[in-house]
Design a protein around this motif. Structure first.
Motif, PDB file in Angstrom:
ATOM      1  N   HIS A   9     -10.513 -22.409  -4.661  1.00 27.15           N
ATOM      2  CA  HIS A   9     -10.282 -23.716  -5.305  1.00 27.15           C
ATOM      3  C   HIS A   9     -11.588 -24.251  -5.892  1.00 27.15           C
ATOM      4  CE1 HIS A   9      -6.107 -24.741  -4.603  1.00 27.15           C
ATOM      5  NE2 HIS A   9      -6.215 -24.436  -3.324  1.00 27.15           N
ATOM      6  N   TRP A  10     -12.671 -24.185  -5.126  1.00 29.45           N
ATOM      7  CA  TRP A  10     -13.954 -24.689  -5.609  1.00 29.45           C
ATOM      8  C   TRP A  10     -14.494 -23.825  -6.736  1.00 29.45           C
ATOM      9  CZ3 TRP A  10     -16.070 -29.203  -5.339  1.00 29.45           C
ATOM     10  CH2 TRP A  10     -15.668 -30.073  -4.319  1.00 29.45           C
ATOM     11  N   LYS A  11     -14.252 -22.524  -6.646  1.00 32.28           N
ATOM     12  CA  LYS A  11     -14.735 -21.610  -7.686  1.00 32.28           C
ATOM     13  C   LYS A  11     -13.998 -21.831  -9.010  1.00 32.28           C
ATOM     14  CE  LYS A  11     -16.228 -16.824  -7.895  1.00 32.28           C
ATOM     15  NZ  LYS A  11     -16.164 -15.509  -7.261  1.00 32.28           N
ATOM     16  N   CYS A  12     -12.811 -22.420  -8.956  1.00 34.71           N
ATOM     17  CA  CYS A  12     -12.027 -22.707 -10.159  1.00 34.71           C
ATOM     18  C   CYS A  12     -12.575 -23.905 -10.935  1.00 34.71           C
ATOM     19  CB  CYS A  12     -10.558 -22.949  -9.806  1.00 34.71           C
ATOM     20  SG  CYS A  12      -9.668 -21.443  -9.376  1.00 34.71           S
ATOM     21  N   ARG A  13     -13.443 -24.678 -10.335  1.00 37.50           N
ATOM     22  CA  ARG A  13     -14.058 -25.806 -11.040  1.00 37.50           C
ATOM     23  C   ARG A  13     -15.096 -25.243 -11.995  1.00 37.50           C
ATOM     24  NH1 ARG A  13     -13.237 -30.879  -8.528  1.00 37.50           N
ATOM     25  NH2 ARG A  13     -15.155 -31.562  -9.517  1.00 37.50           N
ATOM     26  N   ARG A  14     -14.916 -25.499 -13.275  1.00 36.37           N
ATOM     27  CA  ARG A  14     -15.737 -24.868 -14.298  1.00 36.37           C
ATOM     28  C   ARG A  14     -16.400 -25.893 -15.194  1.00 36.37           C
ATOM     29  NH1 ARG A  14     -14.834 -19.287 -13.101  1.00 36.37           N
ATOM     30  NH2 ARG A  14     -16.221 -18.958 -14.861  1.00 36.37           N
ATOM     31  N   GLY A  15     -17.322 -25.417 -16.030  1.00 41.38           N
ATOM     32  CA  GLY A  15     -18.036 -26.286 -16.954  1.00 41.38           C
ATOM     33  C   GLY A  15     -17.292 -26.528 -18.256  1.00 41.38           C
ATOM     34  N   ARG A  17     -14.187 -27.466 -20.311  1.00 38.91           N
ATOM     35  CA  ARG A  17     -13.022 -28.304 -20.008  1.00 38.91           C
ATOM     36  C   ARG A  17     -11.701 -27.525 -20.009  1.00 38.91           C
ATOM     37  NH1 ARG A  17     -11.203 -33.360 -19.496  1.00 38.91           N
ATOM     38  NH2 ARG A  17      -9.340 -34.037 -20.603  1.00 38.91           N
ATOM     39  N   GLU A  18     -11.453 -26.728 -21.028  1.00 38.60           N
ATOM     40  CA  GLU A  18     -10.182 -26.014 -21.135  1.00 38.60           C
ATOM     41  C   GLU A  18      -9.992 -25.044 -19.969  1.00 38.60           C
ATOM     42  OE1 GLU A  18     -12.457 -26.337 -23.497  1.00 38.60           O
ATOM     43  OE2 GLU A  18     -11.502 -26.922 -25.377  1.00 38.60           O
ATOM     44  N   ILE A  19     -11.051 -24.321 -19.637  1.00 42.99           N
ATOM     45  CA  ILE A  19     -10.976 -23.354 -18.538  1.00 42.99           C
ATOM     46  C   ILE A  19     -10.872 -24.085 -17.207  1.00 42.99           C
ATOM     47  CG2 ILE A  19     -12.213 -21.480 -17.367  1.00 42.99           C
ATOM     48  CD1 ILE A  19     -10.972 -20.711 -20.084  1.00 42.99           C
ATOM     49  N   ASP A  20     -11.606 -25.166 -17.057  1.00 39.31           N
ATOM     50  CA  ASP A  20     -11.546 -25.967 -15.831  1.00 39.31           C
ATOM     51  C   ASP A  20     -10.125 -26.482 -15.590  1.00 39.31           C
ATOM     52  OD1 ASP A  20     -12.881 -27.519 -13.597  1.00 39.31           O
ATOM     53  OD2 ASP A  20     -12.064 -29.178 -14.787  1.00 39.31           O
ATOM     54  N   LEU A  21      -9.518 -27.060 -16.607  1.00 36.05           N
ATOM     55  CA  LEU A  21      -8.160 -27.598 -16.456  1.00 36.05           C
ATOM     56  C   LEU A  21      -7.160 -26.497 -16.121  1.00 36.05           C
ATOM     57  CD1 LEU A  21      -8.075 -30.130 -19.420  1.00 36.05           C
ATOM     58  CD2 LEU A  21      -8.170 -30.670 -16.976  1.00 36.05           C
ATOM     59  N   LEU A  22      -7.247 -25.385 -16.821  1.00 38.38           N
ATOM     60  CA  LEU A  22      -6.329 -24.274 -16.584  1.00 38.38           C
ATOM     61  C   LEU A  22      -6.477 -23.730 -15.171  1.00 38.38           C
ATOM     62  CD1 LEU A  22      -4.342 -22.010 -17.346  1.00 38.38           C
ATOM     63  CD2 LEU A  22      -6.298 -20.785 -18.318  1.00 38.38           C
ATOM     64  N   GLN A  51     -17.042 -18.836 -21.293  1.00 35.25           N
ATOM     65  CA  GLN A  51     -16.820 -18.438 -22.681  1.00 35.25           C
ATOM     66  C   GLN A  51     -16.051 -17.119 -22.755  1.00 35.25           C
ATOM     67  OE1 GLN A  51     -17.739 -20.466 -25.431  1.00 35.25           O
ATOM     68  NE2 GLN A  51     -16.197 -19.107 -26.288  1.00 35.25           N
ATOM     69  N   LYS A  52     -16.379 -16.177 -21.883  1.00 40.28           N
ATOM     70  CA  LYS A  52     -15.680 -14.888 -21.871  1.00 40.28           C
ATOM     71  C   LYS A  52     -14.206 -15.092 -21.518  1.00 40.28           C
ATOM     72  CE  LYS A  52     -16.497 -10.200 -21.164  1.00 40.28           C
ATOM     73  NZ  LYS A  52     -17.209  -9.529 -22.220  1.00 40.28           N
ATOM     74  N   LEU A  53     -13.936 -15.927 -20.524  1.00 37.75           N
ATOM     75  CA  LEU A  53     -12.544 -16.218 -20.148  1.00 37.75           C
ATOM     76  C   LEU A  53     -11.818 -16.930 -21.288  1.00 37.75           C
ATOM     77  CD1 LEU A  53     -12.957 -17.361 -16.445  1.00 37.75           C
ATOM     78  CD2 LEU A  53     -11.904 -15.246 -17.276  1.00 37.75           C
ATOM     79  N   PHE A  54     -12.449 -17.915 -21.881  1.00 41.88           N
ATOM     80  CA  PHE A  54     -11.845 -18.647 -22.999  1.00 41.88           C
ATOM     81  C   PHE A  54     -11.507 -17.697 -24.143  1.00 41.88           C
ATOM     82  CE2 PHE A  54     -11.954 -20.924 -26.993  1.00 41.88           C
ATOM     83  CZ  PHE A  54     -11.163 -22.042 -26.725  1.00 41.88           C
ATOM     84  N   ASP A  55     -12.460 -16.847 -24.490  1.00 39.26           N
ATOM     85  CA  ASP A  55     -12.250 -15.926 -25.607  1.00 39.26           C
ATOM     86  C   ASP A  55     -11.088 -14.979 -25.339  1.00 39.26           C
ATOM     87  OD1 ASP A  55     -14.308 -17.104 -27.015  1.00 39.26           O
ATOM     88  OD2 ASP A  55     -15.779 -15.538 -26.558  1.00 39.26           O
ATOM     89  N   TYR A  56     -10.925 -14.546 -24.110  1.00 40.76           N
ATOM     90  CA  TYR A  56      -9.802 -13.650 -23.816  1.00 40.76           C
ATOM     91  C   TYR A  56      -8.471 -14.415 -23.782  1.00 40.76           C
ATOM     92  CZ  TYR A  56      -6.664 -10.248 -21.970  1.00 40.76           C
ATOM     93  OH  TYR A  56      -5.582  -9.419 -21.842  1.00 40.76           O
ATOM     94  N   ILE A  57      -8.439 -15.515 -23.070  1.00 39.45           N
ATOM     95  CA  ILE A  57      -7.188 -16.255 -22.882  1.00 39.45           C
ATOM     96  C   ILE A  57      -6.689 -16.864 -24.182  1.00 39.45           C
ATOM     97  CG2 ILE A  57      -6.145 -18.266 -21.746  1.00 39.45           C
ATOM     98  CD1 ILE A  57      -8.038 -17.634 -19.346  1.00 39.45           C
ATOM     99  N   PHE A  58      -7.569 -17.465 -24.954  1.00 36.21           N
ATOM    100  CA  PHE A  58      -7.139 -18.222 -26.123  1.00 36.21           C
ATOM    101  C   PHE A  58      -7.351 -17.504 -27.467  1.00 36.21           C
ATOM    102  CE2 PHE A  58      -7.950 -21.393 -22.813  1.00 36.21           C
ATOM    103  CZ  PHE A  58      -6.704 -21.996 -22.772  1.00 36.21           C
TER     104      PHE A  58
END
Length: 85
Positions: A9-15, A17-22, A51-58
């Motif tokens: 849960h804590w590791k899911c907190r991100r910098g 915004r889009e990735i943090d919310l998801l 950024q790597k997660l965002f680029d893959y997901i979106f």
């Protein structure tokens, strides 16, 4: 197992915004229904930078590890497409 769930849960907190919310929404609604192997996979995926997660997901840009991409497709992308995010 509860300590592991709390840590994720804590590791899911991100910098980013889009990735943090998801990730926070996913972890609040789905994390406890995942099996131990799936939790380990999510933990490894959370080591990627935002950024790597965002680029893959979106944007569909490959991460480079097929098992991580399959997990993201099955859980995170599917979660966004179901209107949960």
């Amino acid at each position: 197992m509860n300590q592991e769930i709390n840590r994720i849960h804590w590791k899911c907190r991100r910098g980013m915004r889009e990735i943090d919310l998801l990730l926070r929404e996913f972890s609040q609604n789905k994390l406890e229904s995942l099996g131990q192997e799936e939790i380990r996979m999510l933990d490894a995926i959370l080591d990627y930078d935002d950024q790597k997660l965002f680029d893959y997901i979106f944007k569909g840009e490959p991460i480079g590890l097929e098992e991580h991409e399959k997990f993201i497709d099955m859980y995170l992308k599917n979660f966004t497409q179901q209107g949960n995010f």
